[in-house]
Design a protein around this motif. Structure first.
Motif, PDB file in Angstrom:
ATOM      1  N   LEU A  77       0.816  -1.212   0.000  1.00  0.00           N
ATOM      2  CA  LEU A  77       0.000   0.000   0.000  1.00  0.00           C
ATOM      3  C   LEU A  77       0.856   1.271   0.000  1.00  0.00           C
ATOM      4  O   LEU A  77       0.490   2.279  -0.616  1.00  0.00           O
ATOM      5  CB  LEU A  77      -0.907   0.010   1.228  1.00  0.00           C
ATOM      6  N   ARG A  78       1.998   1.231   0.685  1.00  0.00           N
ATOM      7  CA  ARG A  78       2.857   2.411   0.807  1.00  0.00           C
ATOM      8  C   ARG A  78       4.110   2.295  -0.061  1.00  0.00           C
ATOM      9  O   ARG A  78       5.128   2.932   0.200  1.00  0.00           O
ATOM     10  CB  ARG A  78       3.244   2.635   2.275  1.00  0.00           C
TER      11      ARG A  78
ATOM     12  N   THR B   9       5.309   7.227   0.332  1.00  0.00           N
ATOM     13  CA  THR B   9       4.633   8.371   0.942  1.00  0.00           C
ATOM     14  C   THR B   9       4.132   7.980   2.332  1.00  0.00           C
ATOM     15  O   THR B   9       3.434   6.972   2.464  1.00  0.00           O
ATOM     16  CB  THR B   9       3.449   8.836   0.088  1.00  0.00           C
ATOM     17  N   PRO B  10       4.474   8.741   3.376  1.00  0.00           N
ATOM     18  CA  PRO B  10       4.054   8.378   4.735  1.00  0.00           C
ATOM     19  C   PRO B  10       2.547   8.503   4.933  1.00  0.00           C
ATOM     20  O   PRO B  10       1.869   9.271   4.238  1.00  0.00           O
ATOM     21  CB  PRO B  10       4.799   9.389   5.616  1.00  0.00           C
ATOM     22  N   GLY B  11       2.055   7.768   5.906  1.00  0.00           N
ATOM     23  CA  GLY B  11       0.671   7.913   6.328  1.00  0.00           C
ATOM     24  C   GLY B  11      -0.215   6.754   5.935  1.00  0.00           C
ATOM     25  O   GLY B  11       0.095   5.990   5.028  1.00  0.00           O
ATOM     26  N   PRO B  12      -1.349   6.620   6.624  1.00  0.00           N
ATOM     27  CA  PRO B  12      -2.276   5.512   6.395  1.00  0.00           C
ATOM     28  C   PRO B  12      -2.905   5.538   5.006  1.00  0.00           C
ATOM     29  O   PRO B  12      -3.143   6.613   4.447  1.00  0.00           O
ATOM     30  CB  PRO B  12      -3.352   5.712   7.471  1.00  0.00           C
ATOM     31  N   ARG B  13      -3.196   4.367   4.484  1.00  0.00           N
ATOM     32  CA  ARG B  13      -3.891   4.232   3.199  1.00  0.00           C
ATOM     33  C   ARG B  13      -5.234   3.523   3.353  1.00  0.00           C
ATOM     34  O   ARG B  13      -5.932   3.320   2.361  1.00  0.00           O
ATOM     35  CB  ARG B  13      -3.035   3.433   2.201  1.00  0.00           C
ATOM     36  N   ARG B  14      -5.555   3.116   4.572  1.00  0.00           N
ATOM     37  CA  ARG B  14      -6.821   2.420   4.795  1.00  0.00           C
ATOM     38  C   ARG B  14      -7.268   2.659   6.222  1.00  0.00           C
ATOM     39  O   ARG B  14      -6.487   3.064   7.081  1.00  0.00           O
ATOM     40  CB  ARG B  14      -6.657   0.915   4.539  1.00  0.00           C
TER      41      ARG B  14
END
Length: 213
Positions: free
Chosen positions: A112-113, A117-122
């Protein structure tokens, strides 16, 4: 109730289907196909799996991975989806959760990452978030064992875990359980975290390796 490793396995396979075999992952230079091959080999080839951890056996493991990665993409994804073979103890849901949930979760985030790119995707369910925090309570001390400074993990809900105790400075890492887990497993570069502590202590923390390696 469907067990957590099965939920995460199905979610990962849906992501695999979306991104395709050549998608980048955080396990560079592995593509999504390479990562899927790694998961299949780990579960289905106990004769080759030790090469994942032992350099002397790595060449045989890499050959086996290449063979799996060369399979048609839908076939390879189906092998991941089908889970442990019938002879594996991990066919038992409770064992599957213990052995595979974190592995699948972290590698799902690797896909997913994969763009770095940092940070949540779900958005995780309450049950999944609780399982990730529980996994941290079992493994955080091992993952941060090489830190020269103290490490405390905190969540927005007020959960707190001493991951590394020292006599000197300590760094507090604040974030959602999934973000803390990724940092513990060496994915700090894509984890959305607040780092609280002396600048030199924060630098010392990340200069040391985290994770199992």
């Amino acid at each position: 109730m469907t067990h957590l490793a099965r939920i995460e396995r199905d979610a990962l396979c849906a992501t695999f289907a979306d991104v395709g075999p050549q998608a980048p992952t955080l396990c560079s230079p592995w593509s999504a196909a390479d990562l899927a091959a790694h998961l299949v080999l780990r579960e289905r080839r106990p004769d080759l799996a030790p090469g994942i951890w032992l350099p002397a056996l790595a060449a045989r493991t890499e050959r086996g991975m290449r063979e799996y990665a060369a399979k048609p993409w839908p076939e390879l994804v189906d092998l991941v989806r089908s889970g442990p073979p019938v002879w594996s103890p991990a066919r038992v849901p409770s064992v599957d959760d213990t052995v595979n949930f974190v592995e699948l979760f972290v590698h799902h985030e690797d896909v997913l990452r994969g763009d770095e790119t940092p940070g949540p995707r779900r958005e995780l369910s309450t049950r999944e978030t609780a399982a990730v925090w529980k996994a941290l309570t079992r493994s955080a001390r091992l993952m941060f064992r090489r830190s020269p400074v103290g490490v405390v993990l905190e969540t927005p809900q007020g959960q707190r875990l001493q991951a590394r105790a020292t006599d000197g400075d300590a760094v507090v890492l604040r974030g959602a359980p999934a973000e803390l887990l990724l940092a513990a497993y060496g994915r700090r570069r894509v984890a959305e975290l607040e780092e609280v502590g002396d600048h030199a202590a924060v630098q010392a923390l990340w200069a040391a390796p985290t994770g199992l390696g």
